[in-house]
Design a protein around this motif. Structure first.
Motif, mmCIF file in Angstrom:
data_model
loop_
_atom_site.group_PDB
_atom_site.id
_atom_site.type_symbol
_atom_site.label_atom_id
_atom_site.label_comp_id
_atom_site.label_asym_id
_atom_site.label_seq_id
_atom_site.Cartn_x
_atom_site.Cartn_y
_atom_site.Cartn_z
ATOM 1 N N ARG A 1 -1.115 4.775 -0.577
ATOM 2 C CA ARG A 1 -0.005 5.937 -0.221
ATOM 3 C C ARG A 1 0.932 6.470 -1.323
ATOM 4 N NH1 ARG A 1 1.652 7.805 5.312
ATOM 5 N NH2 ARG A 1 -0.443 8.981 5.964
ATOM 6 N N VAL A 2 0.969 7.105 -2.090
ATOM 7 C CA VAL A 2 2.108 7.139 -3.899
ATOM 8 C C VAL A 2 2.689 8.815 -3.120
ATOM 9 C CG1 VAL A 2 2.347 7.909 -5.995
ATOM 10 C CG2 VAL A 2 0.136 6.494 -5.185
ATOM 11 N N CYS B 1 -5.593 8.090 -4.471
ATOM 12 C CA CYS B 1 -5.581 7.009 -3.619
ATOM 13 C C CYS B 1 -4.745 9.335 -2.886
ATOM 14 C CB CYS B 1 -4.859 6.656 -3.389
ATOM 15 S SG CYS B 1 -3.090 6.504 -3.991
ATOM 16 N N GLU B 2 -3.828 8.247 -1.529
ATOM 17 C CA GLU B 2 -3.438 9.516 -0.664
ATOM 18 C C GLU B 2 -2.101 9.556 -2.252
ATOM 19 O OE1 GLU B 2 -1.252 11.367 2.664
ATOM 20 O OE2 GLU B 2 -2.711 9.165 2.953
ATOM 21 N N ARG B 3 -2.018 11.077 -2.121
ATOM 22 C CA ARG B 3 -0.606 11.760 -2.831
ATOM 23 C C ARG B 3 0.388 12.610 -2.452
ATOM 24 N NH1 ARG B 3 -0.243 16.163 -6.855
ATOM 25 N NH2 ARG B 3 1.653 15.357 -8.126
ATOM 26 N N ARG C 1 0.383 -1.785 0.051
ATOM 27 C CA ARG C 1 0.211 -0.308 0.016
ATOM 28 C C ARG C 1 0.941 1.461 0.259
ATOM 29 N NH1 ARG C 1 -2.872 -2.954 -1.482
ATOM 30 N NH2 ARG C 1 -4.763 -3.290 -1.279
ATOM 31 N N GLN C 2 2.433 1.014 -0.125
ATOM 32 C CA GLN C 2 3.166 2.506 0.149
ATOM 33 C C GLN C 2 3.731 2.181 -1.499
ATOM 34 O OE1 GLN C 2 4.981 4.295 3.677
ATOM 35 N NE2 GLN C 2 5.977 2.365 3.791
ATOM 36 N N ILE C 3 3.697 2.938 -1.680
ATOM 37 C CA ILE C 3 4.617 3.314 -3.670
ATOM 38 C C ILE C 3 5.576 4.283 -3.160
ATOM 39 C CG2 ILE C 3 4.035 3.521 -6.358
ATOM 40 C CD1 ILE C 3 2.040 1.993 -5.828
ATOM 41 N N VAL C 4 6.774 4.375 -3.771
ATOM 42 C CA VAL C 4 7.743 5.803 -3.652
ATOM 43 C C VAL C 4 7.928 5.889 -5.197
ATOM 44 C CG1 VAL C 4 9.415 7.749 -2.730
ATOM 45 C CG2 VAL C 4 8.112 5.538 -1.575
ATOM 46 N N THR D 1 1.494 9.653 -13.870
ATOM 47 C CA THR D 1 -0.304 10.320 -12.954
ATOM 48 C C THR D 1 -0.367 8.563 -12.724
ATOM 49 O OG1 THR D 1 -1.121 10.359 -15.109
ATOM 50 C CG2 THR D 1 -0.464 12.216 -14.277
ATOM 51 N N ARG D 2 0.266 8.036 -12.712
ATOM 52 C CA ARG D 2 -0.573 6.903 -11.919
ATOM 53 C C ARG D 2 -0.782 6.927 -10.539
ATOM 54 N NH1 ARG D 2 5.145 5.226 -13.039
ATOM 55 N NH2 ARG D 2 4.533 3.452 -15.555
ATOM 56 N N ALA D 3 -0.987 7.863 -9.512
ATOM 57 C CA ALA D 3 -1.729 8.175 -8.404
ATOM 58 C C ALA D 3 -3.244 8.577 -9.172
ATOM 59 C CB ALA D 3 -1.383 9.234 -7.493
ATOM 60 N N PHE D 4 -3.249 8.931 -10.264
ATOM 61 C CA PHE D 4 -4.380 9.473 -11.296
ATOM 62 C C PHE D 4 -5.155 8.370 -11.669
ATOM 63 C CE2 PHE D 4 -1.652 13.055 -9.599
ATOM 64 C CZ PHE D 4 -2.913 14.064 -9.441
ATOM 65 N N ARG D 5 -4.365 8.250 -12.512
ATOM 66 C CA ARG D 5 -4.854 7.682 -13.657
ATOM 67 C C ARG D 5 -5.628 5.387 -13.337
ATOM 68 N NH1 ARG D 5 -1.598 4.368 -16.710
ATOM 69 N NH2 ARG D 5 0.847 5.546 -16.510
ATOM 70 N N MET D 6 -4.685 5.124 -12.517
ATOM 71 C CA MET D 6 -4.580 3.781 -12.271
ATOM 72 C C MET D 6 -5.774 3.565 -11.207
ATOM 73 S SD MET D 6 -0.780 1.876 -11.925
ATOM 74 C CE MET D 6 -1.466 0.375 -12.376
ATOM 75 N N PRO D 7 -6.525 2.620 -11.578
ATOM 76 C CA PRO D 7 -7.475 2.314 -10.253
ATOM 77 C C PRO D 7 -6.926 1.868 -8.893
ATOM 78 C CG PRO D 7 -7.347 0.345 -12.099
ATOM 79 C CD PRO D 7 -6.190 1.261 -11.975
ATOM 80 N N LEU D 8 -6.083 2.744 -8.426
ATOM 81 C CA LEU D 8 -5.576 2.181 -7.486
ATOM 82 C C LEU D 8 -6.315 2.569 -5.699
ATOM 83 C CD1 LEU D 8 -2.231 4.010 -7.501
ATOM 84 C CD2 LEU D 8 -2.876 2.095 -7.601
#
Ligand SMILES: C[S@@+](CC[C@H](N)C(=O)[O-])C[C@H]1O[C@@H](n2cnc3c(N)ncnc32)[C@H](O)[C@@H]1O
Length: 285
Positions: free
Chosen positions: A118-119, A144-146, A95-98, A106-113
């Motif tokens: 938390r990105v 998600c949280e960015r 659940r944690q991506i860096v 823009t994965r935090a916006f465009r992927m179905p996360l």
């Protein structure tokens, strides 16, 4: 005030992020697209408009597009591979991506996360000075949280990451999609040492192994674009022994050849070299 985004990067490494946005916009417009990034076109249009107002803007923009075109085929498939690896990590419960050197990602916006992901996006302040206003103007909402960290990877970004809520006890999926190659070998190694220290068991990291001829035309053009016509020749990135380093520092590694990874996509990108591909590393308990 005629410039829409006067903060657009015009030189240096942050400029390369615009080149990748050009690639993602072109891919997203194809009927057989491998992914859809609707924000890429917004970044490209904003950058293009801003270049209208800079010295020799049209010429510089044409050069940027030319370099993006030279890299298109391989790079765009690479974006899809990273998407797939992020989706896989989510499926495994991470659940944690860096994103190190996040650029105009823009994965935090465009992927179905899932919403509890938390990105963290790390890149230079000049990059976010361009990126954030474009996203705000589009009223883009992350899924998600960015968390944005406008900092230099050659500085103490680990401390900042902690201050911004990174939790080292949780497994992390680290994404390097083209930044380590812009750092000198010493700094690239420093970044990987730092992320290793921050990686709980189960964390994941991928390192590309590309046997490229840096003097071949696309790379020579890219170097000129980023560093000016003089260029600077220094050893950069992690180098060919990255897998050994990871094996010796608590990661379990596997190698996936590029040709195997891209076979399913039906794009003309096979390299016919079994040594080229990605080292996928999982942090051991
Ligand atoms: C080739 S771009 C790739 C961007 C993004 N990962 C993508 O695939 O679209 C490289 C990125 O690394 C960033 N970068 C280069 N050197 C950096 C440094 N020292 N600290 C932070 N970011 C850096 C640049 O600003 C740029 O956004």
């Amino acid at each position: 005030m005629t410039e829409t985004h006067p903060a657009v990067p015009r030189a240096g490494v942050a400029l390369t992020a615009i080149g990748v946005a050009v690639i993602r916009a072109a891919e997203s417009a194809r009927p057989d697209r491998l992914y859809d990034d609707p924000f890429a076109r917004l970044f490209v249009d904003a950058a293009r408009r801003a270049y209208d107002h800079v010295d020799r803007g049209a010429e510089r923009w044409a050069r940027l597009e030319q370099v993006a075109e030279m890299f298109f085929e391989g790079r765009t498939v690479g974006v899809r591979l990273v998407d797939d690896r992020v989706a896989e990590a989510i499926e495994q419960g991470i659940r944690q991506i860096v994103l190190i050197g996040a650029g105009l990602d823009t994965r935090a916006f465009r992927m179905p996360l899932p919403a509890d992901v938390r990105v963290f996006e790390i890149d230079l302040p000049e990059l976010f000075a361009f990126k954030e206003p474009v996203l705000a103007a589009a009223q883009a909402v992350p899924r998600c949280e960015r968390v944005v960290l406008a900092t230099d990877l050659r500085e103490d970004w680990a401390k900042l990451l902690g201050e911004y809520g990174f939790r080292p006890e949780l497994p992390t999926h680290w994404v390097d999609e083209g930044v380590l190659g812009y750092l000198t070998h010493e700094y690239a190694l420093h970044v990987v040492t730092t992320l290793t220290e921050l990686s709980a068991p189960g964390s994941r990291f991928g390192v590309s192994r590309f046997a490229v001829d840096e003097n071949a035309r696309p790379y020579a053009e890219l170097k000129r674009l980023v560093r000016g016509d003089e260029g600077v020749d220094r050893r950069t990135g992690l180098g060919a022994d990255a897998r050994t380093w990871l094996d010796e520092h608590g990661w379990r590694t596997e190698f996936h050849s590029w040709d195997d990874m891209v076979a399913a996509f039906g794009r003309p990108v096979a390299l016919h070299d079994p040594e080229i591909g990605v080292v996928v590393a999982v942090r051991e308990p």
